[in-house]
Design an enzyme around this catalytic site. Structure first.
Site, short mmCIF file in Angstrom:
data_model
loop_
_atom_site.label_atom_id
_atom_site.label_comp_id
_atom_site.label_asym_id
_atom_site.label_seq_id
_atom_site.Cartn_x
_atom_site.Cartn_y
_atom_site.Cartn_z
N ASP A 67 136.85 130.81 6.50
CA ASP A 67 136.86 131.91 7.33
C ASP A 67 137.97 132.90 7.20
OD1 ASP A 67 138.71 130.10 8.61
OD2 ASP A 67 137.24 129.61 10.24
N ASN A 137 136.61 122.92 21.27
CA ASN A 137 135.09 123.08 21.77
C ASN A 137 134.39 122.54 20.43
OD1 ASN A 137 135.22 124.86 19.56
ND2 ASN A 137 134.97 126.51 20.87
N HIS A 139 134.38 123.39 17.32
CA HIS A 139 133.67 123.87 16.35
C HIS A 139 134.26 123.70 14.91
CE1 HIS A 139 137.49 127.13 16.70
NE2 HIS A 139 137.91 126.16 16.04
N GLU A 144 131.02 128.42 16.47
CA GLU A 144 131.45 128.22 17.77
C GLU A 144 130.13 127.44 18.31
OE1 GLU A 144 134.31 128.54 18.28
OE2 GLU A 144 135.15 130.52 18.65
P1 PGA Z 1 144.02 123.79 14.87
O1 PGA Z 1 142.56 124.58 14.67
O2 PGA Z 1 144.23 123.19 13.37
O3 PGA Z 1 145.08 124.97 14.92
O4 PGA Z 1 143.94 122.99 15.76
C1 PGA Z 1 141.55 123.88 14.29
C2 PGA Z 1 140.28 124.64 14.36
O5 PGA Z 1 140.33 125.42 15.19
O6 PGA Z 1 139.51 124.70 13.78
#
Ligand code: PGA
Length: 265
Positions: A67, A137, A139, A144
């Site tokens: 992304d 969450n 994702h 999302e």
């Molecule tokens: P993080 O994010 O590695 O900074 O915890 C993971 C994500 O949101 O996919």
């Protein structure tokens, strides 16, 4: 799913790096799917160290990131392009021309980026190994909750929760993009191998829901239950809410014994 529970985030990074080493040894021109965020940084440091020790090379590899924010300048230090340059690309021997993110070029219609990115991935033969983090969450990428489980690369509006989790990277809330272009869940599922990394107790609920809960767009990572070749690398804290934890440890022990027997034969 192959669920591997390790002591800490260092061991998760080491295990992940070994998977990259094996792939790049067997297939130097592999297509790698990469992720940003806090979790993969330890893995990227390992890969940089392995490269410095001449244990692997990215010279012939191609990479696709999950992304990128929409409307961010690629030179902005908070762009995922800048993150990747800093955390992996610049310290290793990868050809920057072979590194791709779902970026919207100046003057390009943002709606065209997704189909173009999908086509580019296909033209390179598809992704051999996709690395994923997981949001609190559930994702994956910026898919999302309620994202279609058959989604493709497209624009997504970030949830308030995701914006809050990433706010620490931005000097002022006004500078934080609220839209992103992300590979879809179906785009991720096309990868031949998938490795999901999760560390820390903040991820324990999302890990439990995604591995042991029903497949549901409310926990996008649960879609991975429908993929044949997924390895989930967890530290102790991220695994702490799993009901079947003893079973996962038992499976890994059995696998190791099988490997040892074969090695000794
Ligand atoms: P993080 O994010 O590695 O900074 O915890 C993971 C994500 O949101 O996919």
């Amino acid at each position: 799913m192959d669920i591997v529970i390790l002591k800490d985030s260092d061991q998760v990074a080491a295990y992940g790096a070994a998977l990259f080493r094996r792939l790049l040894h067997d297939k130097p021109d592999a297509v790698l799917g990469l992720a940003t965020g806090g979790t993969p940084i330890a893995l990227y440091r390992r890969l940089i160290a392995d490269y410095s020790d001449a244990m692997l090379s990215f010279r012939e590899a191609t990479t696709f990131n999950l992304d990128e924010y929409l409307g961010i300048d690629p030179r902005d230090p908070q762009s995922y392009r800048s993150y990747m340059r800093r955390e992996l690309f610049d310290p290793v021997d990868i050809d920057i021309a072979n590194t791709f993110l779902p970026e919207c070029a100046a003057g390009e219609n943002p709606l065209d980026v997704g189909p173009r990115y999908e086509q580019l991935i296909r033209s390179k033969g598809g992704i051999d190994l996709q690395i994923l983090g997981i949001g609190q969450n559930g994702h994956i990428g910026f898919n999302e909750p309620t994202s279609s489980l058959v989604s493709r690369t497209r624009i997504k509006t970030l949830t308030r929760e995701t914006l809050a989790a990433n706010r620490r990277y931005f000097d002022a809330p006004a500078l934080q993009p609220q839209l992103a272009i992300t590979m879809g869940i179906a785009s991720i599922m096309d990868a031949r191998d998938i490795v999901l990394l999760a560390t820390g107790s903040r991820k324990a609920d999302a890990v439990r829901q995604s591995i042991e809960g029903p497949v549901s767009s409310m926990w996008p990572a649960s879609a991975l239950q429908m993929h044949e070749r997924v390895t989930v690398l967890l530290d102790d804290a991220a695994a702490s809410q799993l009901a079947q934890r003893d079973y996962y440890d038992w499976v890994q022990q059995q696998k190791q014994e099988l490997l040892n027997e074969r090695g000794g034969a």
